[in-house]
Design a protein around this motif. Structure first.
Motif, PDB file in Angstrom:
ATOM      1  N   LEU A  72       0.842  -1.200   0.000  1.00  0.00           N
ATOM      2  CA  LEU A  72       0.000   0.000   0.000  1.00  0.00           C
ATOM      3  C   LEU A  72       0.880   1.254   0.000  1.00  0.00           C
ATOM      4  O   LEU A  72       0.622   2.201  -0.747  1.00  0.00           O
ATOM      5  CB  LEU A  72      -0.910  -0.016   1.225  1.00  0.00           C
ATOM      6  CG  LEU A  72      -1.929   1.128   1.333  1.00  0.00           C
ATOM      7  CD1 LEU A  72      -2.969   1.022   0.228  1.00  0.00           C
ATOM      8  CD2 LEU A  72      -2.615   1.103   2.703  1.00  0.00           C
ATOM      9  N   GLY A  75       2.486   1.738  -3.494  1.00  0.00           N
ATOM     10  CA  GLY A  75       1.563   2.241  -4.503  1.00  0.00           C
ATOM     11  C   GLY A  75       1.314   3.731  -4.365  1.00  0.00           C
ATOM     12  O   GLY A  75       1.384   4.482  -5.353  1.00  0.00           O
ATOM     13  N   MET A 105      -6.304   1.601  -5.817  1.00  0.00           N
ATOM     14  CA  MET A 105      -5.354   0.988  -4.881  1.00  0.00           C
ATOM     15  C   MET A 105      -6.003   0.744  -3.522  1.00  0.00           C
ATOM     16  O   MET A 105      -5.788  -0.297  -2.885  1.00  0.00           O
ATOM     17  CB  MET A 105      -4.115   1.873  -4.727  1.00  0.00           C
ATOM     18  CG  MET A 105      -3.242   1.920  -5.968  1.00  0.00           C
ATOM     19  SD  MET A 105      -1.682   2.809  -5.704  1.00  0.00           S
ATOM     20  CE  MET A 105      -2.276   4.503  -5.494  1.00  0.00           C
TER      21      MET A 105
END
Length: 284
Positions: A72, A75, A105
């Motif tokens: 995470l 991204g 995302m």
């Protein structure tokens, strides 16, 4: 934490030297506080350095069940990097394009997260709730990153309740190592690369530890920052006048006569108070 801090301190110093040698620096808004004009040319995108430091420290230390948060962070860091480099791009990323990528995302993360945590009786509602929290935090942290040391200080305080987790330890250490160079007068800014990644990652940390409902209170400063922007835009569209001297909120206080360091100090105190109240029931 110590390893993350040392690596971050070192890598951020290296990053500052690299950015100076390449002649890359922050462009300052001309319609903002005039005191900020002196910051023109300050190295930016420091998020690259401290996120790398945190990841390396995590790999070398103990592991926990939060390793998925690094994807995470990666991204949103890459998306932030695109934003930071947008000024030199032939066509910078538009706001709606950035929001769409953030949502994508966040949705992928939410679909993974709902297998580990439950917040409502309806899994689909959990997915949208988590995705909204991640996108909202990424943008709220981004708005908060406007004064020397502000977002780094706020983030460090928010990470303290999660200290038992190695992920939080390494990220906290990295943020503190970066803050050494980012404290007034800042030698480097974290840029969207760092702010978006921190916002998404902190939200993800709250989500995976079952503390999502505490996030809006603990992160009161980023919440107020993003609400100030929304309120300013809506009020201006309706009346043609400004509700605040300038948004986000920290600029309003600057233009009201508060020194930059005083705004940072008081916002950090507010975050500390809100975090204590939010976690008054005990540590995770």
């Amino acid at each position: 934490m110590a390893l993350g801090m040392l690596l971050s301190w070192f890598l951020t110093a290296v990053w500052i030297g690299l950015m100076k040698s390449l002649g890359l620096g922050k462009k300052v808004r001309r319609d903002g506080p005039q005191t900020h004009l002196a910051k023109e040319g300050t190295p930016s995108m420091g998020g690259v350095a401290f996120l790398l430091a945190a990841f390396l420290a995590y790999l070398l230390g103990e592991k926990d069940g939060l390793v998925g948060l690094w994807l995470l962070a990666l991204g949103f860091a890459l998306l932030g990097l695109v934003d930071d480099l947008g000024g030199s791009a032939s066509r910078p990323l538009r706001a709606r394009e950035k929001l769409a990528l953030q949502a994508l995302m966040a949705l992928v993360f939410a679909l993974w997260a709902v297998r580990q945590v439950v917040y409502t009786p309806w899994p689909i509602l959990d997915v949208f709730l988590i995705a909204f929290a991640v996108v909202g935090a990424a943008n709220a942290f981004n708005f908060t990153d406007g004064l020397d040391g502000l977002l780094a200080s706020v983030t460090a305080i928010l990470l303290l309740p999660f200290y038992p987790y190695p992920f939080a330890q390494t990220l906290l250490g990295a943020v503190l190592g970066f803050l050494w160079h980012n404290a007034p007068k800042a030698k480097v800014f974290m840029g969207d690369t760092g702010s978006q990644a921190l916002g998404a990652t902190v939200a993800g940390l709250f989500v995976l530890t079952g503390k999502l409902w505490l996030l809006p209170l603990a992160a009161i400063v980023p919440v107020l920052e993003v609400l100030s922007v929304v309120a300013q835009v809506l009020y201006f569209r309706r009346t043609g006048r400004r509700l605040l001297r300038m948004s986000p909120l920290h600029h309003h206080f600057e233009l009201s006569g508060w020194e930059e360091a005083k705004v940072v100090f008081r916002f950090a105190l507010l975050t500390a108070l809100a975090t204590v109240i939010a976690f008054r029931g005990g540590m995770p």
